[in-house]
Design a protein around this motif. Structure first.
Motif: not given
Length: 267
Positions: A1-21
């Motif tokens: 099964m192919k993995r689903q790909k989540v792309v986050i645009l933008g870093g900063g606290s908002a982007g990396w909080m999203t990526a971390a969670s």
């Protein structure tokens, strides 16, 4: 099964909080998480005044609070002061905890208002242990004993938002998040219907370097520019200016007014 790909645009606290969670709670065998940011685009890197919810967020991620404090240069926060609230000479504290206690099912502030009208009440701030401690530059961890007065408050942090983003980046990358450096030149949309996408949905991000970042889910953390949600998808901006008596924030440096005291306690 192919993995689903989540792309986050933008870093900063908002982007990396999203990526971390997402990296903490999504299975790496099913999901690939990538974040796209450009070092050429600055973030709003100010001292962040947080609420107690950030503690809950860090705890959900399993972050060690002592390590977090060291890495972000954080200090403890028990309340928020609003000088000039209502009139220039007034000052109001919003505590992270109770002010007084309910009495026979009636909220404490009703009793305070009656006593204040009779000229018998002390300043409302004096009925909050969190405010009293904050005004004296003291801190102690809340008690787990519900009968202890020190169980009636919580706490948050003042921290460097850019250091917090850097800390979460390390956390997220350790959990498998891939970071792409580059400025987005164009947001490409689907022109044909696919199994998991309709015409007009986001298909990929085209970087200035020519690299294309495809994905199945795109999360816009590009800040005020709204590169995906506004410029590409044109979802519309709902202006609440007429509801806001305070409609702007100004970030300026300030000198330290005093040195916080240290109150040793057992955690």
């Amino acid at each position: 099964m192919k993995r689903q790909k989540v792309v986050i645009l933008g870093g900063g606290s908002a982007g990396w909080m999203t990526a971390a969670s997402l990296s903490r709670f999504l299975c790496s065998k099913q999901y690939e998480i990538v974040l796209v940011e450009s070092e050429k685009i600055g973030t709003v890197g100010v001292g962040e005044a947080t609420l107690p919810h950030l503690r809950s967020f860090n705890q959900l991620l399993g972050i060690d609070e002592n390590e977090f404090m060291r890495e972000t240069g954080a200090t403890y926060k028990l309340a928020i002061q609003f000088p000039g609230w209502g009139k220039q000479e007034s000052s109001y504290f919003h505590p992270f905890g109770l002010s007084g206690h309910d009495i026979q099912g009636v909220d404490f502030h009703h009793y305070w208002l009656r006593l204040n009208k009779l000229g018998k009440a002390k300043a409302f701030d004096q009925y909050s242990i969190a405010v009293e401690a904050a005004q004296q530059n003291k801190f102690s961890y809340p008690s787990d004993n519900p009968n202890d007065i020190q169980s009636n408050y919580g706490y948050a942090f003042h921290l460097d938002a850019s250091l917090y983003a850097k800390y979460l980046r390390k956390f997220a990358e350790t959990n498998g998040v891939t970071r792409f450096e580059g400025k987005v030149q164009q947001v490409l949309l689907h022109t044909e219907k696919h199994q998991y996408a309709n015409i007009g949905d986001v298909a990929s991000l085209l970087l200035a370097s020519g690299q294309k970042i495809d994905g199945d889910l795109f999360i816009d953390c590009s800040g005020f520019i709204g590169l995906i949600i506004e410029k590409a998808l044109k979802t519309g901006y709902e202006d609440w200016t007429h509801w806001l008596p305070c409609d702007r924030a100004i970030a300026v440096p300030t000198e330290r007014t005093n040195t916080p005291s240290i109150h040793k306690s057992q955690r």
